[in-house]
Write a protein that holds these residues in place. Structure first.
Motif, mmCIF file in Angstrom:
data_model
loop_
_atom_site.group_PDB
_atom_site.id
_atom_site.type_symbol
_atom_site.label_atom_id
_atom_site.label_comp_id
_atom_site.label_asym_id
_atom_site.label_seq_id
_atom_site.Cartn_x
_atom_site.Cartn_y
_atom_site.Cartn_z
ATOM 1 N N THR A 99 0.504 -0.977 0.459
ATOM 2 C CA THR A 99 -0.097 -0.321 0.077
ATOM 3 C C THR A 99 0.753 1.369 0.226
ATOM 4 O OG1 THR A 99 -0.474 -0.374 2.801
ATOM 5 C CG2 THR A 99 -1.838 -1.352 0.842
ATOM 6 N N SER A 100 2.301 1.344 0.450
ATOM 7 C CA SER A 100 2.907 2.153 0.496
ATOM 8 C C SER A 100 3.940 1.967 -1.022
ATOM 9 C CB SER A 100 3.547 2.706 2.146
ATOM 10 O OG SER A 100 3.661 1.489 2.529
ATOM 11 N N ASP A 101 4.002 1.712 -1.421
ATOM 12 C CA ASP A 101 4.760 0.933 -3.017
ATOM 13 C C ASP A 101 4.629 2.626 -4.165
ATOM 14 O OD1 ASP A 101 6.403 0.416 -5.121
ATOM 15 O OD2 ASP A 101 5.734 -1.532 -4.749
ATOM 16 N N PRO A 102 5.477 3.213 -4.053
ATOM 17 C CA PRO A 102 5.231 4.093 -4.668
ATOM 18 C C PRO A 102 4.609 3.683 -6.447
ATOM 19 C CG PRO A 102 7.650 4.768 -4.389
ATOM 20 C CD PRO A 102 6.986 3.160 -3.646
ATOM 21 N N LEU A 103 4.809 2.761 -6.213
ATOM 22 C CA LEU A 103 3.901 2.291 -7.864
ATOM 23 C C LEU A 103 2.449 2.348 -7.608
ATOM 24 C CD1 LEU A 103 6.203 -0.955 -9.314
ATOM 25 C CD2 LEU A 103 6.485 1.581 -9.881
ATOM 26 N N ALA A 104 1.837 2.492 -6.038
ATOM 27 C CA ALA A 104 0.540 1.752 -5.806
ATOM 28 C C ALA A 104 -0.454 3.748 -5.964
ATOM 29 C CB ALA A 104 0.443 1.414 -4.538
ATOM 30 N N SER A 105 0.611 4.550 -6.266
ATOM 31 C CA SER A 105 0.214 5.919 -5.945
ATOM 32 C C SER A 105 0.502 6.771 -7.429
ATOM 33 C CB SER A 105 0.619 6.331 -4.431
ATOM 34 O OG SER A 105 0.634 6.170 -3.613
ATOM 35 N N PRO A 106 -0.318 7.603 -7.245
ATOM 36 C CA PRO A 106 -0.525 8.839 -9.291
ATOM 37 C C PRO A 106 1.445 9.183 -8.529
ATOM 38 C CG PRO A 106 -2.269 8.683 -8.400
ATOM 39 C CD PRO A 106 -2.028 8.053 -7.330
ATOM 40 N N PRO A 107 2.206 9.342 -10.458
ATOM 41 C CA PRO A 107 1.284 9.107 -10.864
ATOM 42 C C PRO A 107 1.743 7.298 -11.832
ATOM 43 C CG PRO A 107 3.945 10.035 -10.984
ATOM 44 C CD PRO A 107 3.282 10.114 -10.600
ATOM 45 N N TYR A 108 2.021 6.651 -11.051
ATOM 46 C CA TYR A 108 2.184 5.625 -11.454
ATOM 47 C C TYR A 108 0.962 4.339 -11.438
ATOM 48 C CZ TYR A 108 7.327 6.224 -10.371
ATOM 49 O OH TYR A 108 8.102 7.183 -10.516
ATOM 50 N N THR A 109 0.824 3.858 -11.597
ATOM 51 C CA THR A 109 -0.724 3.038 -11.866
ATOM 52 C C THR A 109 -0.973 1.421 -11.553
ATOM 53 O OG1 THR A 109 -0.244 2.253 -13.917
ATOM 54 C CG2 THR A 109 -1.063 4.382 -13.826
ATOM 55 N N ALA A 110 -0.046 0.817 -10.503
ATOM 56 C CA ALA A 110 0.010 -0.896 -10.490
ATOM 57 C C ALA A 110 -1.053 -0.839 -10.222
ATOM 58 C CB ALA A 110 1.313 -0.493 -9.763
ATOM 59 N N ALA A 111 -1.751 0.078 -8.909
ATOM 60 C CA ALA A 111 -2.959 -0.199 -8.044
ATOM 61 C C ALA A 111 -4.072 -1.059 -9.510
ATOM 62 C CB ALA A 111 -3.045 1.131 -7.310
ATOM 63 N N GLY A 112 -3.852 -0.239 -10.860
ATOM 64 C CA GLY A 112 -5.245 -0.148 -11.104
ATOM 65 C C GLY A 112 -4.835 -1.388 -12.175
ATOM 66 N N ASP A 113 -4.416 -2.639 -11.700
ATOM 67 C CA ASP A 113 -3.318 -4.004 -12.870
ATOM 68 C C ASP A 113 -4.919 -4.253 -12.616
ATOM 69 O OD1 ASP A 113 -1.074 -2.278 -13.707
ATOM 70 O OD2 ASP A 113 0.061 -2.790 -12.615
ATOM 71 N N PRO A 114 -5.045 -4.515 -11.677
ATOM 72 C CA PRO A 114 -6.114 -5.766 -11.515
ATOM 73 C C PRO A 114 -7.425 -5.304 -12.097
ATOM 74 C CG PRO A 114 -4.919 -5.024 -9.578
ATOM 75 C CD PRO A 114 -4.835 -4.391 -9.784
ATOM 76 N N ALA A 115 -8.234 -4.482 -11.602
ATOM 77 C CA ALA A 115 -8.786 -4.169 -13.108
ATOM 78 C C ALA A 115 -8.731 -4.306 -14.330
ATOM 79 C CB ALA A 115 -8.865 -2.843 -12.952
ATOM 80 N N ARG A 116 -7.771 -3.490 -15.323
ATOM 81 C CA ARG A 116 -7.453 -4.364 -15.700
ATOM 82 C C ARG A 116 -7.359 -5.039 -16.814
ATOM 83 N NH1 ARG A 116 -3.061 -0.329 -14.120
ATOM 84 N NH2 ARG A 116 -3.575 1.791 -15.288
ATOM 85 N N PHE A 117 -6.704 -6.101 -15.519
ATOM 86 C CA PHE A 117 -6.904 -7.849 -16.108
ATOM 87 C C PHE A 117 -8.331 -7.967 -15.885
ATOM 88 C CE2 PHE A 117 -2.634 -7.607 -14.639
ATOM 89 C CZ PHE A 117 -1.715 -8.589 -16.040
#
Length: 298
Positions: free
Chosen positions: A239-257
């Motif tokens: 949850t505190s991974d920089p990739l999980a927050s904008p401008p990175y979009t990793a938190a949106g990957d589950p929805a993409r799948f």
């Protein structure tokens, strides 16, 4: 006939190794196949028998068990080392699953050490789960993944492992951390007829495999919609991974799948944990428990 491992958007990284020709399928295995016993070959689904895919490489001659360092020749890069771990009960008389483990980005001088570390991190799970770990080093002079020689190196390492050990080629899995996870997304999704399932820790689709903004082909929707079968994937993200927050979009990957046909709890396993850009030994066990239940069928 065999088909090469490939990258749809980067032909220079095409692989020489192969998966079975024709449309592949994902097969759900019975629980006993995750125990490392390897004894069940047919199981019933309640109404009819379902054959478990079986594609042994029948390799032999490599030392075992434990940690092994092997040297391979990679065209244009000379001799390269890669790292294996063989479980204590390994025997060439039967075939064994294999996990390709991709390290995270590090300094160029530390890539070999980082590869050995991910091998070490996976070793206890390999010993209890009954699978082989293969950790390549990579050719990038920057310490990441995606250099032109990475495909050839990974291909040569897998070829050597298949020839030296009895690998169950219907059960080749992939896992990557950080840069290895970004790269792993692309490798697995472009080779769903080679890998049975894969996992990523602290990785993002948009960091390498695809994008949503159209600036670099393919789009994530195109990449995922074209992936057949819908290769099972495990995503672990802090949850505190920089990739999980904008401008990175990793938190949106589950929805993409999910938007392209993956089903939560069946072919998509998402764990959001309290933590940063990291993974733990417990995470690796969770990932293996999700991946090991799948094989690649014809």
């Amino acid at each position: 006939m065999r088909l090469p491992l490939r990258f749809l958007f980067c032909p220079v990284l095409a692989f020489a190794l192969a998966a079975s020709a024709g449309a592949a399928s994902t097969v759900r295995l019975p629980p006993g196949e995750c125990s490392g016993s390897g004894t069940d070959r047919i199981f019933g689904d309640g109404f009819e028998g379902v054959a478990i895919p079986h594609d042994p490489s029948n390799g032999s001659g490599g030392p075992f068990p434990g940690n092994v360092t092997r040297t391979i020749a990679v065209a244009g890069f000379g001799n390269r080392s890669y790292y294996l771990h063989l479980p204590p009960d390994y025997t060439p008389t039967r075939s064994w699953p294999l996990l390709l483990a991709l390290r995270g980005s590090t300094s160029p001088a530390a890539t070999a050490t980082a590869a050995q570390q991910v091998r070490s991190d996976w070793s206890a799970w390999a010993d209890s789960g009954g699978f082989i770990v293969l950790a390549p080093v990579g050719t990038s002079t920057q310490g990441g993944w995606g250099a032109s020689g990475d495909g050839a190196e990974i291909s040569a390492a897998l070829d050597d492992a298949f020839a030296s050990y009895n690998v169950e080629r219907s059960r080749i899995y992939l896992w990557g951390f950080s840069a290895g996870a970004h790269f792993g997304h692309a490798l697995a999704l472009n080779n769903t007829d080679f890998f049975a399932a894969y996992g990523v820790s602290a990785g993002s689709l948009e960091q390498y495999a695809c994008t949503d903004n159209g600036s670099f082909p393919p789009t994530c929707a195109a990449l995922l919609s074209g992936a057949q079968p819908k290769i099972p994937v495990d995503i672990h993200l802090g949850t505190s991974d920089p990739l999980a927050s904008p401008p990175y979009t990793a938190a949106g990957d589950p929805a993409r799948f999910q938007n392209q046909g993956w089903v939560s709890g069946q072919t998509l396993f998402y764990t959001s944990f309290a933590g940063g850009h990291t993974y733990t030994a417990a995470h690796l066990g969770q990932i293996w428990n999700h991946l090991c239940g799948f094989a690649l069928g014809p």
